[in-house]
Design a protein around this motif. Structure first.
Motif, PDB file in Angstrom:
ATOM      1  N   GLN A  32       0.840  -1.196   0.000  1.00 18.47           N
ATOM      2  CA  GLN A  32       0.000   0.000   0.000  1.00 18.47           C
ATOM      3  C   GLN A  32       0.871   1.241   0.000  1.00 18.47           C
ATOM      4  O   GLN A  32       1.686   1.451   0.894  1.00 18.47           O
ATOM      5  CB  GLN A  32      -0.944   0.022   1.188  1.00 18.47           C
ATOM      6  N   LYS A  74      -3.237   3.319  -2.959  1.00 16.35           N
ATOM      7  CA  LYS A  74      -3.184   2.290  -3.999  1.00 16.35           C
ATOM      8  C   LYS A  74      -2.249   1.168  -3.579  1.00 16.35           C
ATOM      9  O   LYS A  74      -1.283   1.386  -2.862  1.00 16.35           O
ATOM     10  CB  LYS A  74      -2.664   2.880  -5.318  1.00 16.35           C
ATOM     11  N   VAL A 132       0.472  -1.058  -5.032  1.00 14.49           N
ATOM     12  CA  VAL A 132       1.336  -1.058  -6.210  1.00 14.49           C
ATOM     13  C   VAL A 132       2.684  -1.713  -5.899  1.00 14.49           C
ATOM     14  O   VAL A 132       3.041  -1.913  -4.741  1.00 14.49           O
ATOM     15  CB  VAL A 132       1.583   0.380  -6.729  1.00 14.49           C
ATOM     16  N   CYS A 182       3.448   4.118  -8.486  1.00 12.92           N
ATOM     17  CA  CYS A 182       2.454   5.174  -8.739  1.00 12.92           C
ATOM     18  C   CYS A 182       3.082   6.570  -8.663  1.00 12.92           C
ATOM     19  O   CYS A 182       2.476   7.552  -9.060  1.00 12.92           O
ATOM     20  CB  CYS A 182       1.300   5.066  -7.759  1.00 12.92           C
TER      21      CYS A 182
END
Length: 77
Positions: free
Chosen positions: A12, A17, A19, A41
Motif C-alpha cells: 500500500q 493504492k 502497487v 504510482c
C-alpha cells in the motif's frame, strides 16, 4: 555504507493504492540508517536516522503533496 535495493509487489502506497515498487536500505552499523521507498504510482517515502538518534521522515504522494515532513530529535534522559 553499503546499501541494498529490493523490489516488492503490491504494497500500500501513501495514496492508498496497492502497487509495486522498490526499497533502498543503507546501514553504516554505527547508528546511521536510510530507508528510501519508491512506489510505481509515484509516491515516495524517505526515512533517515542519524548517529545522534534523530530521525527525518518524509512521505510524498504521487501528485507532489507532502503528507509528512518530520524531524524528531533524540530524547535526553
Amino acid at each position: 555504507m553499503v546499501g541494498t535495493s529490493t523490489g516488492f509487489a503490491k504494497e500500500q502506497a501513501p495514496c492508498g493504492k496497492r502497487v509495486s515498487g522498490s526499497r533502498y536500505h543503507e546501514d553504516d552499523g554505527s547508528g546511521m540508517l536510510c530507508d528510501d521507498v519508491r512506489y510505481d504510482c509515484g509516491c515516495h517515502s524517505i526515512s533517515h536516522q542519524f548517529h545522534d538518534g534523530s530521525c527525518r521522515t518524509r512521505v510524498i504522494r504521487h501528485d507532489g503533496r507532502v503528507l509528512l515532513n518530520q524531524l524528531s530529535a533524540e530524547h535526553a534522559e
